[in-house]
Design an enzyme around this catalytic site. Sequence first.
Site, PDB file in Angstrom:
ATOM      1  N   GLU A 121      43.588  26.212  17.764  1.00 20.49           N
ATOM      2  CA  GLU A 121      42.392  26.217  16.926  1.00 20.49           C
ATOM      3  C   GLU A 121      41.356  25.240  17.473  1.00 20.49           C
ATOM      4  O   GLU A 121      40.150  25.467  17.331  1.00 20.49           O
ATOM      5  CB  GLU A 121      42.769  25.874  15.478  1.00 20.49           C
ATOM      6  CG  GLU A 121      41.673  26.111  14.475  1.00 20.49           C
ATOM      7  CD  GLU A 121      41.280  27.586  14.317  1.00 20.49           C
ATOM      8  OE1 GLU A 121      41.987  28.479  14.841  1.00 20.49           O
ATOM      9  OE2 GLU A 121      40.233  27.843  13.680  1.00 20.49           O
ATOM     10  N   GLU A 180      36.800  33.439  18.516  1.00 22.08           N
ATOM     11  CA  GLU A 180      37.974  34.085  19.109  1.00 22.08           C
ATOM     12  C   GLU A 180      37.949  33.965  20.633  1.00 22.08           C
ATOM     13  O   GLU A 180      38.996  33.921  21.278  1.00 22.08           O
ATOM     14  CB  GLU A 180      38.057  35.558  18.688  1.00 22.08           C
ATOM     15  CG  GLU A 180      38.150  35.795  17.171  1.00 22.08           C
ATOM     16  CD  GLU A 180      39.304  35.062  16.489  1.00 22.08           C
ATOM     17  OE1 GLU A 180      40.315  34.773  17.152  1.00 22.08           O
ATOM     18  OE2 GLU A 180      39.188  34.762  15.280  1.00 22.08           O
TER      19      GLU A 180
END
EC number: 3.4.17.19
Lengths: 498, 498
Positions: B295, B266
């Site tokens: 991503e 994250e």
Amino acid sequence: MTDAYAELETRFGRMNALSEAGGVLNWDMATLMPAGGAEARSEQLAALQVTCHQMMTDPKMAELFENAQAKGDQLSSWQAANLKEMRRQWLHATAVPERLVEQISRATNRCELAWREARPENDFQKVKPHLQEVLDLTREAGQAKADALGLGVYDALLDQFEPGFSSQRIDEIFGRLAQWLPETLPRVLEKQRSQTPPQRPEGPFPQAKQEQLGKRLMQAVGFNFSHGRLDVSLHPFCGGVPDDLRITTRYDESDFTSAILGVLHETGHAMYERNLPADWRRQPVGEARGMALHESQSLLIEMQACRSADFIQFMAPIAQETFAGSGPAWEPHNLYRLATQVEPDFIRVDADEVTYPAHVILRYRLETALIAGDMSLDDLPGAWNDGMRDLLGITPPEDRLGCLQDIHWFDGAFGYFPTYTLGALAAAQLFEAATTAHPEIPQHLRQGDFSTLLAWLRTNVHSLGSSLTTDEILERATGAKLDETVFQRHIQRRYLDD
Amino acid sequence: MTDAYAELETRFGRMNALSEAGGVLNWDMATLMPAGGAEARSEQLAALQVTCHQMMTDPKMAELFENAQAKGDQLSSWQAANLKEMRRQWLHATAVPERLVEQISRATNRCELAWREARPENDFQKVKPHLQEVLDLTREAGQAKADALGLGVYDALLDQFEPGFSSQRIDEIFGRLAQWLPETLPRVLEKQRSQTPPQRPEGPFPQAKQEQLGKRLMQAVGFNFSHGRLDVSLHPFCGGVPDDLRITTRYDESDFTSAILGVLHETGHAMYERNLPADWRRQPVGEARGMALHESQSLLIEMQACRSADFIQFMAPIAQETFAGSGPAWEPHNLYRLATQVEPDFIRVDADEVTYPAHVILRYRLETALIAGDMSLDDLPGAWNDGMRDLLGITPPEDRLGCLQDIHWFDGAFGYFPTYTLGALAAAQLFEAATTAHPEIPQHLRQGDFSTLLAWLRTNVHSLGSSLTTDEILERATGAKLDETVFQRHIQRRYLDD
């Protein structure tokens, strides 16, 4: 129900949902937000406010109100009351131009953040330019509302918080209180001095334990943690929405009573919100009546119920167990005497209920002078200190104990302060009426059982939302409009007769 | 700059501020909100979405776009790119009627809350009707977008997350991966089976210690806690805004690596957001390019950098100190082997980088079938389990290890899953390019110093916002468009050559 009325309900429902979103953002800002998020948060809050303002000032609204009122005979009494409240809010909102709404939102956010730094640093000069900006914009908005509503500028600001009240009425009530206080306070102090001083339980009181005790007592009052939380912020408040109430407090590890009684105070606010009429969520008639009545609910729980000898009988052994305390300081009678100690002091939120009105009268005098333009911010710290000396005989040694202590002005809330003392008066009136109707209430409080008291409040105050005026609610529940006589009787009974 | 373009910037700035407010509400809902607040929160989120949708579909917008484009030659290149992105978002939004937007918001909120109960209870039937509602509404919205954009229904949904990509291109890339995987995975497993198995450090690993380690490593990557937080939620995510990033994780006290590597993942997302062009906050061109590139940033940090032997050399002694561990299990080489263990398993978020594409290919196949109407939800659990058996040779024994594991579909995100694997491919491409440009990066990672890597990413990816397409960004940074060859080379090097 008519089409125009239904459309107004839809629109107000959406505006209030957006305003609830702003409430979550404000709660987050006060409790959790990292400092670097401030700028973006201001943009988010400003966008929400401007959007609501645009919805409120949509030119179609005038037509909708006209059509809804023309068919007013087709509305139920609650719908009619809702329409009246929608119209009142609309008149307030349309008075202020959009540019000014956006400026105020940004300025108050900036000022609140500057205050968060200036207060611990005891630096009024640091926040003064921000406060000046907020004051100037508030006066501009107040003038616009005054013109639209046909009121004085201060009364127009007051009307946002306590609809239907006026500075004339406050002058009268506060005038009588300001006369009564110097007669009463010395007698209370003299009586206390004649007694052995109560003992303070010895700390430290770990924050986690205080929180645990706070939550247990919140549950006793009736707070349901499936519908709310308890967190930490610099200035305690009750935020959130009726189904998700966000209480905050601050902890002092050398004294647990400040946080605990603060939590109980906010729980009083929370119970009002929780019991508002569920069928009218996000509609103006479903909101709390005004800030005086809101404060009456927090003070009724904190001052009338939880500082009573009866409730402290219940609380004392739980507190003692929580902190593993021992000795005479933990005796209920000693804790009761601590909870009802009267002592002129600098900080409003820590003030006892006898000296509290003096704090509010001071702020009321100062803010009416600031709004009228009779005083400049340069003179504020000095005038504050002079006022404290005149009213309570003490002079704050520094501004963080003086004019920097409260968030309100820095957050743009001029016209709000008087509602604290109006609330204290209403709390005394309502608690006396509840215990007259249910004489078993004190005995129930002694067992930590608030259900009878809360049921009475729910029926007589909470569930009415804004369907009646503050005076109508009080008259219906207690037989009298808002006045100071029952409060004075309460002070006489608790601090002089006993 | 023209008046029409400036007005569009103002409007998008306000819409994005409202959408940021929704982000805070979603973060709060996932981390802190009491269950009883769900109904009110749905209303708040729906009001925000409807308001943004109304602003986007304001009839004046078409005129503004027309005027802004007519004077396109007066715009800077970033303004032109911003106009292009505004228009793309506007075309997406205007395709879907307001009624449907509101229905989707409510349905996904309801469904997400039902999933929160159904997953721990392993009860797909409980959430199925809610998922059916979400699927039906998504197909309706997808059809509307497909009509407006001239795309297939699935491609129209995909375009929301990865602009410019198509299921045809994914079919090709995933087709080659699905061919390569069954050749490669058995060799990797065979090689690992030939070695002594790595040892797991013995727990328990207290949550507070894991959080402490996570925060320390976040700071090493470059996360600034003045601009963000780390909290707990059921499904880890990176929310918030570039100046106030809200990372969440979940902790397992018997295994610290899952939370720590999740946090680092994250943090990769967060660094992308944090370094987006500050001059373009709340403008479409200032946003991250797409979900594949997003991503790629999380996987570059987690998989490429933090699971490297170099970084683990840095992390091992800190982890050992944090948990007061001792013995051979804490040796860097052992921890590296643990972090690169390959094992076909049921849960995507815990999957290693070799088997991960299989999870995504499965979901991609299932969601394209669901959207096309070729499969019913009744068949989903069985089809899921069949697919797992075909792709990885294992069959989930219960739905919480199968089709209930991910939040995405229950939250309405169809067309999102492929971006995970597209991101893994881009991560390999970008990391190889960065280390080619700066061969000292591995040595820096060994010292916990991410500054060279982050500076390269900031220049070549983050600061570009959406001013170029994903392929343009990759081609400019690495010399090639998105493809699978560097990823395959990375797997070969890390799992077979070494």
